[in-house]
Motif scaffolding. Structure first.
Motif, PDB file in Angstrom:
ATOM      1  N   GLN A  39     -46.576  58.446   9.547  1.00 16.08           N
ATOM      2  CA  GLN A  39     -46.313  58.609   8.123  1.00 16.08           C
ATOM      3  C   GLN A  39     -46.905  57.469   7.307  1.00 16.08           C
ATOM      4  O   GLN A  39     -47.281  57.657   6.147  1.00 16.08           O
ATOM      5  CB  GLN A  39     -44.801  58.699   7.883  1.00 16.08           C
ATOM      6  CG  GLN A  39     -44.164  59.947   8.474  1.00 16.08           C
ATOM      7  CD  GLN A  39     -42.657  59.980   8.278  1.00 16.08           C
ATOM      8  OE1 GLN A  39     -42.095  59.181   7.538  1.00 16.08           O
ATOM      9  NE2 GLN A  39     -41.983  60.900   8.966  1.00 16.08           N
ATOM     10  N   SER A  40     -46.993  56.283   7.893  1.00 12.18           N
ATOM     11  CA  SER A  40     -47.551  55.130   7.187  1.00 12.18           C
ATOM     12  C   SER A  40     -48.042  54.109   8.199  1.00 12.18           C
ATOM     13  O   SER A  40     -47.806  54.244   9.410  1.00 12.18           O
ATOM     14  CB  SER A  40     -46.497  54.487   6.284  1.00 12.18           C
ATOM     15  OG  SER A  40     -45.568  53.735   7.048  1.00 12.18           O
ATOM     16  N   ASN A  86     -45.089  67.519   9.469  1.00 11.43           N
ATOM     17  CA  ASN A  86     -44.635  67.009   8.170  1.00 11.43           C
ATOM     18  C   ASN A  86     -43.371  66.161   8.297  1.00 11.43           C
ATOM     19  O   ASN A  86     -42.477  66.208   7.454  1.00 11.43           O
ATOM     20  CB  ASN A  86     -44.392  68.167   7.197  1.00 11.43           C
ATOM     21  CG  ASN A  86     -45.650  68.955   6.898  1.00 11.43           C
ATOM     22  OD1 ASN A  86     -46.745  68.391   6.826  1.00 11.43           O
ATOM     23  ND2 ASN A  86     -45.517  70.263   6.733  1.00 11.43           N
ATOM     24  N   GLY A  87     -43.294  65.414   9.393  1.00 10.34           N
ATOM     25  CA  GLY A  87     -42.177  64.512   9.604  1.00 10.34           C
ATOM     26  C   GLY A  87     -40.936  65.149  10.198  1.00 10.34           C
ATOM     27  O   GLY A  87     -39.950  64.445  10.470  1.00 10.34           O
ATOM     28  N   THR A 104     -49.753  61.319  14.776  1.00  7.87           N
ATOM     29  CA  THR A 104     -50.089  60.956  13.402  1.00  7.87           C
ATOM     30  C   THR A 104     -48.864  60.342  12.726  1.00  7.87           C
ATOM     31  O   THR A 104     -47.769  60.912  12.791  1.00  7.87           O
ATOM     32  CB  THR A 104     -50.578  62.182  12.620  1.00  7.87           C
ATOM     33  OG1 THR A 104     -51.752  62.703  13.267  1.00  7.87           O
ATOM     34  CG2 THR A 104     -50.923  61.822  11.187  1.00  7.87           C
ATOM     35  N   SER A 123     -45.268  52.694  10.342  1.00 10.53           N
ATOM     36  CA  SER A 123     -44.522  53.586  11.234  1.00 10.53           C
ATOM     37  C   SER A 123     -44.552  53.180  12.700  1.00 10.53           C
ATOM     38  O   SER A 123     -43.540  53.298  13.392  1.00 10.53           O
ATOM     39  CB  SER A 123     -45.030  55.024  11.075  1.00 10.53           C
ATOM     40  OG  SER A 123     -44.757  55.511   9.788  1.00 10.53           O
ATOM     41  N   HIS A 146     -55.520  60.398   7.330  1.00 13.73           N
ATOM     42  CA  HIS A 146     -54.304  60.035   8.047  1.00 13.73           C
ATOM     43  C   HIS A 146     -54.538  58.810   8.927  1.00 13.73           C
ATOM     44  O   HIS A 146     -55.677  58.361   9.118  1.00 13.73           O
ATOM     45  CB  HIS A 146     -53.849  61.196   8.936  1.00 13.73           C
ATOM     46  CG  HIS A 146     -53.552  62.463   8.200  1.00 13.73           C
ATOM     47  ND1 HIS A 146     -52.334  62.728   7.623  1.00 13.73           N
ATOM     48  CD2 HIS A 146     -54.330  63.555   7.953  1.00 13.73           C
ATOM     49  CE1 HIS A 146     -52.370  63.916   7.039  1.00 13.73           C
ATOM     50  NE2 HIS A 146     -53.565  64.443   7.230  1.00 13.73           N
ATOM     51  N   ALA A 182     -45.541  61.713  11.384  1.00 19.69           N
ATOM     52  CA  ALA A 182     -45.848  62.814  10.479  1.00 19.69           C
ATOM     53  C   ALA A 182     -46.147  64.074  11.284  1.00 19.69           C
ATOM     54  O   ALA A 182     -45.769  65.182  10.893  1.00 19.69           O
ATOM     55  CB  ALA A 182     -47.044  62.464   9.599  1.00 19.69           C
ATOM     56  N   GLU A 183     -46.829  63.894  12.428  1.00 14.41           N
ATOM     57  CA  GLU A 183     -47.139  65.022  13.305  1.00 14.41           C
ATOM     58  C   GLU A 183     -47.274  64.523  14.732  1.00 14.41           C
ATOM     59  O   GLU A 183     -47.733  63.405  14.976  1.00 14.41           O
ATOM     60  CB  GLU A 183     -48.446  65.706  12.888  1.00 14.41           C
ATOM     61  CG  GLU A 183     -48.763  66.959  13.710  1.00 14.41           C
ATOM     62  CD  GLU A 183     -50.118  67.568  13.387  1.00 14.41           C
ATOM     63  OE1 GLU A 183     -50.155  68.473  12.532  1.00 14.41           O
ATOM     64  OE2 GLU A 183     -51.127  67.141  13.984  1.00 14.41           O
TER      65      GLU A 183
END
Length: 268
Positions: free
Chosen positions: A92-93, A259-260, A90, A96, A15, A52-53
């Motif tokens: 997602q990309s 998970n977003g 964390t 982000s 991640h 994401a988290e």
């Protein structure tokens, strides 16, 4: 327990994660600050696009240092640098963080309401690693957070390789961990998180270069781990590479985004 790299190679998910070390204000009760972070401040961060988290790591108030005394290594946590909590964010990309700039500005403005010092540690994509060490149905009942400071003269690449190829297999090989997350950091840069009216003092000899989150079945398992032969073996391996190992007891790990998705309430 074997500490060779062939001991255990658990499955891993990679991640992009940033960790913000936090010290609450001292002009009010510590719990007041921790509650504000858990409540109003968490809503600002949770609403950031591209996450994401988002997890808050609340550290126990009494934390002199869990890691056993090791010659030539700072294992006692200095009282004036003892961290109160860590925001584990964390993405997602890699793009982000750019999506969340507007929300980040709101977080900047709100920090003065709760914190006196904040330090952001970031790593490149895939430098945050979550290892699959729990069996089916196994849950985490206690955690420890460990910060590592690289010894002068030790290269960043050598340090990262040791964590990946030696330390992680040794930890996974104990069979007692129910959670194992590692981060390795880029050099600390104040401008990445230079919030107004909050201190960001971080002398060169106080920088960290990696972190570990260790999850256990319960506090008894955590206590036994830090007094075990395993830790003695790991200390001997770490001594030439690390000048400081600060191991904190975690009081709570609260997840707000998973998970977003923003959760209706935090989950422990």
């Amino acid at each position: 327990m074997s500490t060779s790299p062939s001991a255990v190679q658990p499955d891993v998910k990679k991640h992009l994660t940033s960790s913000i070390l936090l010290w609450v204000r001292t002009d009010q009760p510590r719990q007041t600050g921790m509650d504000y972070w858990k409540g109003p401040h968490s809503g600002i961060i949770s609403a950031t696009p591209g996450l994401a988290e988002y997890r808050q790591i609340h550290l126990a108030e009494h934390n002199p240092g869990r890691w056993p005394v090791t010659d030539g290594v700072e294992t006692s946590i200095p009282a004036d640098r003892k961290v109160d909590g860590v925001a584990e964010v964390t993405f997602q990309s890699a793009l982000s963080p750019l999506q969340g700039r507007k929300q980040t500005q709101l977080a900047y403005k709100d920090e003065i309401n709760v914190f006196r010092r904040t330090l952001l540690y970031a790593g490149p994509p895939n430098s945050s690693r979550w290892y699959d060490v729990a069996g089916p149905g196994e849950t985490v009942g206690a955690r420890a957070l460990v910060y590592l400071r690289r010894r002068d003269g030790v290269g960043a690449g050598e340090f990262r390789r040791f964590i990946k190829k030696q330390l992680v297999p040794a930890l996974a090989g104990t069979g007692v961990l129910k959670e194992l997350r590692t981060q390795t950091f880029l050099p600390w840069i104040e401008k990445l998180w230079d919030t107004p009216d909050v201190a960001h003092d971080n002398p060169d000899d106080q920088h960290f270069h990696a972190s570990l989150i260790l999850g256990f079945t319960d506090t008894a398992s955590r206590d036994a781990f830090f007094t075990s032969k395993v830790i003695e073996e790991l200390s001997n391996q770490l001594r030439p590479l690390a000048s400081a190992i600060h191991a904190y007891d975690v009081a709570a790990a609260l997840t707000y985004v998973r998970n977003g998705d923003i959760l209706p309430g935090y989950e422990e």
